[in-house]
Design an enzyme around this catalytic site. Sequence first.
Site, PDB file in Angstrom:
ATOM      1  CD  GLU A  93     103.609  55.158  32.753  1.00 48.24           C
ATOM      2  OE1 GLU A  93     102.469  55.428  33.153  1.00 48.24           O
ATOM      3  OE2 GLU A  93     103.825  54.445  31.759  1.00 48.24           O
ATOM      4  CB  CYS A 106     109.699  47.146  35.692  1.00 45.69           C
ATOM      5  SG  CYS A 106     110.148  47.634  34.014  1.00 45.69           S
ATOM      6  CB  CYS A 113     113.349  55.327  24.348  1.00 45.62           C
ATOM      7  SG  CYS A 113     114.468  54.038  23.753  1.00 45.62           S
ATOM      8  CB  CYS A 117     111.462  49.197  19.363  1.00 44.22           C
ATOM      9  SG  CYS A 117     113.164  48.837  19.784  1.00 44.22           S
ATOM     10  CB  CYS A 120     108.436  50.039  22.103  1.00 42.26           C
ATOM     11  SG  CYS A 120     108.745  50.543  23.802  1.00 42.26           S
ATOM     12  CG  LEU A 216     116.964  37.811  18.910  1.00 42.83           C
ATOM     13  CD1 LEU A 216     118.252  38.456  18.450  1.00 42.83           C
ATOM     14  CD2 LEU A 216     117.193  36.327  19.207  1.00 42.83           C
ATOM     15  CG  ASN A 291     102.226  43.428  26.560  1.00 36.60           C
ATOM     16  OD1 ASN A 291     101.355  42.647  26.925  1.00 36.60           O
ATOM     17  ND2 ASN A 291     103.473  43.368  27.019  1.00 36.60           N
ATOM     18  CB  CYS A 334     107.020  44.345  27.927  1.00 35.94           C
ATOM     19  SG  CYS A 334     107.685  43.291  29.157  1.00 35.94           S
TER      20      CYS A 334
HETATM   21  N1  SAH Z   1     115.420  49.531  25.772  1.00 36.26           N
HETATM   22  C1  SAH Z   1     115.522  48.274  26.439  1.00 36.26           C
HETATM   23  C2  SAH Z   1     114.652  48.151  27.664  1.00 36.26           C
HETATM   24  C3  SAH Z   1     113.213  48.627  27.593  1.00 36.26           C
HETATM   25  S1  SAH Z   1     112.001  47.636  26.795  1.00 36.26           S
HETATM   26  C4  SAH Z   1     115.280  47.148  25.468  1.00 36.26           C
HETATM   27  O1  SAH Z   1     114.980  47.405  24.330  1.00 36.26           O
HETATM   28  O2  SAH Z   1     115.482  45.998  25.837  1.00 36.26           O
HETATM   29  C5  SAH Z   1     111.745  46.199  27.747  1.00 36.26           C
HETATM   30  C6  SAH Z   1     111.300  45.027  26.887  1.00 36.26           C
HETATM   31  O3  SAH Z   1     109.950  45.194  26.401  1.00 36.26           O
HETATM   32  C7  SAH Z   1     112.157  44.866  25.628  1.00 36.26           C
HETATM   33  O4  SAH Z   1     112.422  43.519  25.394  1.00 36.26           O
HETATM   34  C8  SAH Z   1     111.239  45.415  24.564  1.00 36.26           C
HETATM   35  O5  SAH Z   1     111.613  44.995  23.282  1.00 36.26           O
HETATM   36  C9  SAH Z   1     109.915  44.876  25.037  1.00 36.26           C
HETATM   37  N2  SAH Z   1     108.763  45.501  24.405  1.00 36.26           N
HETATM   38  C10 SAH Z   1     108.653  46.729  23.897  1.00 36.26           C
HETATM   39  N3  SAH Z   1     107.415  46.938  23.401  1.00 36.26           N
HETATM   40  C11 SAH Z   1     106.730  45.795  23.623  1.00 36.26           C
HETATM   41  C12 SAH Z   1     105.393  45.388  23.380  1.00 36.26           C
HETATM   42  N4  SAH Z   1     104.512  46.195  22.786  1.00 36.26           N
HETATM   43  N5  SAH Z   1     105.040  44.133  23.761  1.00 36.26           N
HETATM   44  C13 SAH Z   1     105.906  43.332  24.388  1.00 36.26           C
HETATM   45  N6  SAH Z   1     107.172  43.660  24.653  1.00 36.26           N
HETATM   46  C14 SAH Z   1     107.585  44.873  24.272  1.00 36.26           C
END
Ligand code: SAH
Length: 342
Positions: A93, A106, A113, A117, A120, A216, A291, A334
């Site tokens: 996407e 974006c 991935c 996390c 995510c 972070l 989110n 995000c």
């Molecule tokens: N792998 C990279 C880039 C992809 S995620 C990274 O970890 O930075 C892009 C951003 O969205 C990152 O800061 C990630 O931590 C954040 N993110 C992931 N899930 C999220 C969620 N449910 N709500 C808000 N931000 C989220």
Amino acid sequence: MVKIDIKSLSLAELQQEMENIGEKKFRAAQLYEWMHRKLARDFSEMTNLSLSLREKCGEHFDLTVLKPVRVQESKTDGTKKFLFELPDGNLVESVLMKYHHGNSVCISSQVGCRMGCRFCASTLGGLVRSLTAGEMLDQIYAVTHHTGERISNVVVMGIGEPLDNRENLLRFIKMLTDEDGLHISQRNITVSTCGLVPEIRKLAEERLQITLALSLHGVSDEKRRELMPIAEKYSIGELMDACRYYFEKTGRRITFEYALAGGVNDTEADAKGLILLASSLHAHVNLIPINPVKERTYTASGREAVRAFQKKLTDAGINATLRREMGRDIDGACGQLRRNYG
Ligand code: SAH
């Protein structure tokens, strides 16, 4: 015969390939312009090349073009989310966001991935493969082609961990910023990482002028480990050292991304910890109310809590902005992107 992925080749490499197939070197510049400036979607469009050369190209090269299989538009902010099919049938996407200062795309850097996390959606099915430079470029080209919008900013914050795909990422950045291509300024590119310490150091050596964003999300090792498996591997101390090194090498301030989850990382102590880390690095902080992801349990801090958290940072002299939750109604925000129909 395995065909060569022509959209991932630099101009110099393409010149070499032209010689290899018995063509004049200057043809490479014409082909490159068709692909990376005029955003041609097929060799047949390249009308200043002879028919026989176009056919020869089709025999030797694959021209990567992404097919939008679904486009959704947010009713609240006009954000558009594209589900693209890659040449091998995999899906990723990309999201187009319209801001006053210009359009931002974006993009995804991998199919899935492997970072895991816990808040995510992109990581739910694990990693399938990394994207090629051509597949990263074509997300931008395809969005431009399908919307007619000029793109001024690119954020590598879609599906995947870009620093887990360094070589293709670097090739992509060079080609995107090249004057023979879209010529987007490095300063208008942001790459976001969950914090791969050795990779941050390697990227620093490239001395690019891009913005590096660090996800972070927690200010103690304990809190971060709860949210992000990568924190088991690298401590916050090691991470801050790598970020300092990046800042020293490039002169570019780091952005900390901090997704606020109610009752998880939005306390007074969290704000204090974040102030210390951000001030030691002169980092900019980007707050994102977390989110919702249906398979995950975290919920965003309330509006008041978010404002109060931001105010604590700004009162302490930290440059802290609040990310607008663009495209949330289409799961385009995000952490909501995934490699299927959702
Ligand atoms: N792998 C990279 C880039 C992809 S995620 C990274 O970890 O930075 C892009 C951003 O969205 C990152 O800061 C990630 O931590 C954040 N993110 C992931 N899930 C999220 C969620 N449910 N709500 C808000 N931000 C989220």
